[in-house]
Design a protein around this motif. Structure first.
Motif, PDB file in Angstrom:
ATOM      1  N   GLU A 165      -4.417   8.718  -8.161  1.00 34.09           N
ATOM      2  CA  GLU A 165      -3.366   9.932  -8.487  1.00 34.09           C
ATOM      3  C   GLU A 165      -2.573   9.413  -9.595  1.00 34.09           C
ATOM      4  N   ASP A 197      -1.589   7.607  -4.388  1.00 34.37           N
ATOM      5  CA  ASP A 197      -2.221   6.180  -4.405  1.00 34.37           C
ATOM      6  C   ASP A 197      -2.533   6.052  -5.927  1.00 34.37           C
ATOM      7  N   ILE A 198      -3.190   4.885  -6.285  1.00 39.02           N
ATOM      8  CA  ILE A 198      -3.504   4.201  -7.724  1.00 39.02           C
ATOM      9  C   ILE A 198      -4.118   5.393  -8.359  1.00 39.02           C
ATOM     10  N   SER A 253       3.553  -2.715  -7.451  1.00 37.82           N
ATOM     11  CA  SER A 253       2.270  -2.570  -6.506  1.00 37.82           C
ATOM     12  C   SER A 253       1.091  -1.611  -7.234  1.00 37.82           C
ATOM     13  N   ILE A 254       1.384  -0.734  -8.080  1.00 38.04           N
ATOM     14  CA  ILE A 254       0.595   0.022  -8.775  1.00 38.04           C
ATOM     15  C   ILE A 254      -0.019  -0.662  -9.842  1.00 38.04           C
ATOM     16  N   THR A 258       3.929   8.186  -1.831  1.00 31.43           N
ATOM     17  CA  THR A 258       2.662   8.902  -1.075  1.00 31.43           C
ATOM     18  C   THR A 258       1.411   9.085  -1.988  1.00 31.43           C
ATOM     19  N   TYR A 317       5.897  -0.291  -1.428  1.00 35.87           N
ATOM     20  CA  TYR A 317       5.388   0.248  -2.457  1.00 35.87           C
ATOM     21  C   TYR A 317       6.021   0.927  -3.592  1.00 35.87           C
ATOM     22  N   ALA A 361       0.776  -1.119  -0.164  1.00 31.76           N
ATOM     23  CA  ALA A 361      -0.103  -0.014   0.289  1.00 31.76           C
ATOM     24  C   ALA A 361       1.010   1.429   0.094  1.00 31.76           C
ATOM     25  N   PRO A 362       0.230   2.402  -0.564  1.00 29.21           N
ATOM     26  CA  PRO A 362       1.245   3.762  -0.288  1.00 29.21           C
ATOM     27  C   PRO A 362       1.731   3.858   1.023  1.00 29.21           C
ATOM     28  N   ASP A 363       2.763   4.721   1.007  1.00 28.65           N
ATOM     29  CA  ASP A 363       3.425   5.268   2.326  1.00 28.65           C
ATOM     30  C   ASP A 363       4.264   3.928   3.030  1.00 28.65           C
ATOM     31  N   TRP A 423      -3.717  -1.512  -9.656  1.00 28.66           N
ATOM     32  CA  TRP A 423      -4.686  -1.080 -10.659  1.00 28.66           C
ATOM     33  C   TRP A 423      -5.511  -2.138 -11.353  1.00 28.66           C
TER      34      TRP A 423
END
Length: 278
Positions: free
Chosen positions: A266, A263-264, A173-174, A261, A169, A163-165, A178
């Motif tokens: 963004e 997320d997907i 991950s993205i 930081t 990541y 996950a972000p942060d 996604w």
């Protein structure tokens, strides 16, 4: 004899003199309880063609067939393993097709032939991530497969579901988050393999999302590559090469933030801003 009426895997490996090759990223999984658990994690296989990469002496292949897979297509680059796999094929007439070749040069969608497909594999360590990225970035979506149940080094598995942060990541991950719902199903200790690797492995189960956020997969790849290529830098610096200032302004994302930081959604917004420019 074992539950499936075939010789124990250790005997098969000894008889065919199959020493795992480091150059091929091989670690043979011998524990039949674990191969069965992987097959069950993939769900109901009775109406499914299963594509397996790197079957080696056939431990997971046997578990897939024993757990009811309608058909297994196993892609094996190491010709030394073909005789052992031929014995499995003879034991399950008409249900196992062995393709001798390189998975990185294989057209998986063509192998599927329009049938329901699940990908299940103890992937060779040296090509596992590359294959996953290829399967996550196929142009046609929903893809040719209904799920993927794959074994990786635990470190890679953590990157897939991160996950972000978090430190893990990143680009993987993205892409995974996604287009799929991904989870770590269970861990596999080194002693389950021959030879035992130096790290713990993890089985990851991925189910494609029917309607992921719309974006051009190639552009999203470019944006994540730029952002995480200098992950400790602020976005206004790391995205400079792709007109970052304009993208950040268009999306309202703060340029002092760092890639980990976002997320997907963004990242998708940034990719769509690039596409509008192009």
């Amino acid at each position: 004899m074992t539950l499936d009426g075939l010789p124990p895997l250790r005997d098969v490996i000894d008889r065919h003199e199959l020493q795992a090759k480091k150059s091929l990223g091989q670690n043979f999984l011998l524990d039949l309880n674990l191969t069965g658990k992987i097959a069950r994690t993939a769900g109901d296989l009775s109406a499914t063609t299963v594509i397996e990469v790197g079957p080696g002496p056939g431990g997971l292949t046997r578990a897939l067939l024993m757990n009811g897979a309608k058909r297994v297509i196993a892609i094996e680059r190491d010709e030394r393993c073909l005789a052992a796999l031929a014995e499995v094929s003879a034991h399950y007439p008409g249900r196992l097709e062995v393709v001798s070749g390189d998975a990185l040069k294989t057209d998986f969608a063509a192998l599927a032939s329009g049938e329901p497909v699940k990908i299940v594999a103890n992937l060779p360590y040296n090509i596992g991530t590359e294959l996953l990225i290829r399967w996550l970035t196929v142009p046609q979506w929903p893809p040719f497969y209904s799920s993927m149940t794959l074994m990786f080094q635990r470190e890679v598995a953590q990157r897939i579901v991160a996950a972000p942060d978090s430190d893990a990541y990143g680009r993987l991950s993205i892409l995974a988050g996604w287009r799929t719902q991904a989870r770590i199903a269970f861990d596999v200790p080194p002693q389950a393999f021959k030879p035992p690797p130096k790290v713990t492995s993890s089985v990851v189960h991925l189910i494609p999302r029917e309607n992921p956020l719309p974006a051009d997969v190639r552009v999203l790849g470019r944006v994540t590559e730029a952002a995480f290529g200098q992950r400790r830098k602020m976005l206004r610096q790391s995205l400079k090469g792709i007109e970052g200032a304009r993208l950040l302004e268009a999306t309202g994302i703060d340029g002092t933030r760092r890639a980990e930081t976002l997320d997907i959604a963004e990242f998708v917004a940034l990719a769509n801003a690039v596409s509008r420019k192009d």
